[in-house]
Scaffold this active site. Structure first.
Site, PDB file in Angstrom:
ATOM      1  N   HIS A   1      44.019  48.765 -33.773  1.00  0.00           N
ATOM      2  CA  HIS A   1      42.940  49.746 -33.850  1.00  0.00           C
ATOM      3  C   HIS A   1      41.610  49.117 -34.251  1.00  0.00           C
ATOM      4  O   HIS A   1      40.544  49.632 -33.877  1.00  0.00           O
ATOM      5  CB  HIS A   1      43.335  50.871 -34.806  1.00  0.00           C
ATOM      6  CG  HIS A   1      44.459  51.700 -34.270  1.00  0.00           C
ATOM      7  ND1 HIS A   1      45.416  52.280 -35.069  1.00  0.00           N
ATOM      8  CD2 HIS A   1      44.793  52.025 -32.998  1.00  0.00           C
ATOM      9  CE1 HIS A   1      46.281  52.940 -34.315  1.00  0.00           C
ATOM     10  NE2 HIS A   1      45.925  52.793 -33.053  1.00  0.00           N
TER      11      HIS A   1
ATOM     12  N   HIS B   1      49.785  55.256 -23.201  1.00  0.00           N
ATOM     13  CA  HIS B   1      50.923  55.637 -24.050  1.00  0.00           C
ATOM     14  C   HIS B   1      50.350  56.222 -25.342  1.00  0.00           C
ATOM     15  O   HIS B   1      50.287  55.549 -26.374  1.00  0.00           O
ATOM     16  CB  HIS B   1      51.808  54.428 -24.356  1.00  0.00           C
ATOM     17  CG  HIS B   1      52.416  53.783 -23.132  1.00  0.00           C
ATOM     18  ND1 HIS B   1      51.681  53.002 -22.257  1.00  0.00           N
ATOM     19  CD2 HIS B   1      53.683  53.818 -22.642  1.00  0.00           C
ATOM     20  CE1 HIS B   1      52.482  52.576 -21.286  1.00  0.00           C
ATOM     21  NE2 HIS B   1      53.693  53.061 -21.495  1.00  0.00           N
TER      22      HIS B   1
ATOM     23  N   SER C   1      45.807  55.912 -31.656  1.00  0.00           N
ATOM     24  CA  SER C   1      44.767  55.370 -30.770  1.00  0.00           C
ATOM     25  C   SER C   1      43.894  56.448 -30.139  1.00  0.00           C
ATOM     26  O   SER C   1      42.662  56.312 -30.112  1.00  0.00           O
ATOM     27  CB  SER C   1      45.419  54.518 -29.676  1.00  0.00           C
ATOM     28  OG  SER C   1      46.187  53.483 -30.237  1.00  0.00           O
TER      29      SER C   1
ATOM     30  N   GLU D   1      50.947  60.895 -22.085  1.00  0.00           N
ATOM     31  CA  GLU D   1      52.108  60.764 -22.969  1.00  0.00           C
ATOM     32  C   GLU D   1      53.311  61.443 -22.309  1.00  0.00           C
ATOM     33  O   GLU D   1      53.237  62.602 -21.906  1.00  0.00           O
ATOM     34  CB  GLU D   1      51.839  61.401 -24.337  1.00  0.00           C
ATOM     35  CG  GLU D   1      53.012  61.368 -25.289  1.00  0.00           C
ATOM     36  CD  GLU D   1      53.622  59.976 -25.460  1.00  0.00           C
ATOM     37  OE1 GLU D   1      54.857  59.848 -25.334  1.00  0.00           O
ATOM     38  OE2 GLU D   1      52.859  59.012 -25.697  1.00  0.00           O
TER      39      GLU D   1
ATOM     40  N   GLY E   1      52.758  56.657 -17.738  1.00  0.00           N
ATOM     41  CA  GLY E   1      51.431  56.111 -17.973  1.00  0.00           C
ATOM     42  C   GLY E   1      50.834  55.320 -16.829  1.00  0.00           C
ATOM     43  O   GLY E   1      49.648  55.472 -16.510  1.00  0.00           O
TER      44      GLY E   1
ATOM     45  N   ASP F   1      49.766  50.439 -24.597  1.00  0.00           N
ATOM     46  CA  ASP F   1      50.508  50.235 -25.841  1.00  0.00           C
ATOM     47  C   ASP F   1      51.928  50.765 -25.668  1.00  0.00           C
ATOM     48  O   ASP F   1      52.309  51.775 -26.272  1.00  0.00           O
ATOM     49  CB  ASP F   1      49.757  50.970 -26.967  1.00  0.00           C
ATOM     50  CG  ASP F   1      50.487  50.927 -28.294  1.00  0.00           C
ATOM     51  OD1 ASP F   1      51.369  50.073 -28.460  1.00  0.00           O
ATOM     52  OD2 ASP F   1      50.185  51.780 -29.149  1.00  0.00           O
TER      53      ASP F   1
END
Length: 279
Positions: free
Chosen positions: A19, A42, A99, A117, A143, A163
């Site tokens: 992050h 993701h 995120s 997601e 994704g 991610d």
């Protein structure tokens, strides 16, 4: 499989690294007035309660953001820490932004967010986190398929955060294939890819496959809080950034000695910032 839940790991040392890099990329994009897109493949649930049963079961945030909460941190961490503190207005560390929530706090009114997601429990949480936010489009889809459908973005500027949970062996291959296809559609975009350091041979294989894409300008940023081990368990993590902002390499070279010292769990904690593929 969809067994991975980030709520067990929110705010750990890997999140701090990921992050911080994400925040610096977004800050760099904001240096120009033109709008940009933030695309998260993701996304997870958006925001996490560090007092939840999941988070308290592992206690990983204690060794991550918990170590920095009362610290005077280097100025380069300010964008990241500002976003974390925004979800804890009383000054006590209770919540942690994933995120997408971090991006939502940092993006401007004229920027755009695309969030994907697949998990059936996390997607409703994501919807709740961004209810009423007109900047955000959310998709309960795989994704890489959504990424493929969304590129190139109309803004022609932005960042894609990738991610994955790395639950299955195929995810490394899926990642590289997803990047290949994305770069064909949008070669000038910034792609920020998170990876865990669990077994070093898997990391080396990923690096080799990334080099094999023939994509240029690939920066590696890695922080390991423990030495490599043949045992199961994450000892560190890294970010592979394609087309990074020009300042990012130097920013992380200056930050990582301090951050590794603060978050290290062994005298053998280590970091690296180098180019997998130069320009």
């Amino acid at each position: 499989m969809l067994s991975y839940r980030h709520s067990f790991h929110a705010g750990n040392h890997a999140d701090v690294l990921k992050h911080t890099v994400q925040a610096l990329i977004i800050e760099a994009l904001k240096e120009k007035d033109k709008p940009f897109v933030y695309h998260d493949t993701h996304s997870g649930g958006g925001r996490y309660d560090l007092a939840s049963e999941h988070a308290e079961k592992t206690g990983e945030s204690v060794e991550g953001i918990g170590r920095l909460w009362e610290e005077t941190c280097p100025p380069v961490m300010a964008p990241y820490l500002k976003a974390v503190k925004a979800v804890n207005p009383n000054g006590r560390l209770r919540y942690y932004p994933g995120s997408p929530a971090l991006a939502g706090a940092m993006c401007r009114e004229h920027d755009r967010l695309v969030l994907t997601e697949l998990h059936p429990n996390d997607f409703p949480r994501l919807l709740q986190t961004f209810r009423g936010d007109r900047r955000v489009k959310m998709f309960n889809e795989e994704g890489y398929q959504r990424l493929k459908a969304s590129l190139p973005p109309k803004e022609r500027r932005g960042v894609v955060l990738i991610d994955p949970p790395y639950e299955q062996k195929s995810e490394y291959a899926d990642l590289v294939q997803g990047i290949r296809e994305a770069a064909k559609r949008w070669a000038t975009g910034t792609y920020a890819i998170w990876y865990p350091v669990v077994q070093r041979h898997e990391v080396r294989s990923l690096e080799s496959k990334m080099k094999g894409t023939n994509i240029r300008k690939i920066l590696r940023i890695e922080m390991c809080v423990l030495p490599d081990s043949k045992e199961y368990g994450m000892t560190g993590s890294g970010m592979i950034v394609i087309n990074p902002p020009w300042k990012l390499e130097q920013q992380m070279k200056e930050l990582l000695p301090w951050l590794t010292e603060k978050l290290g769990q062994s005298p053998e904690a280590s970091f690296k910032v180098d180019w997998l593929v130069p320009e």
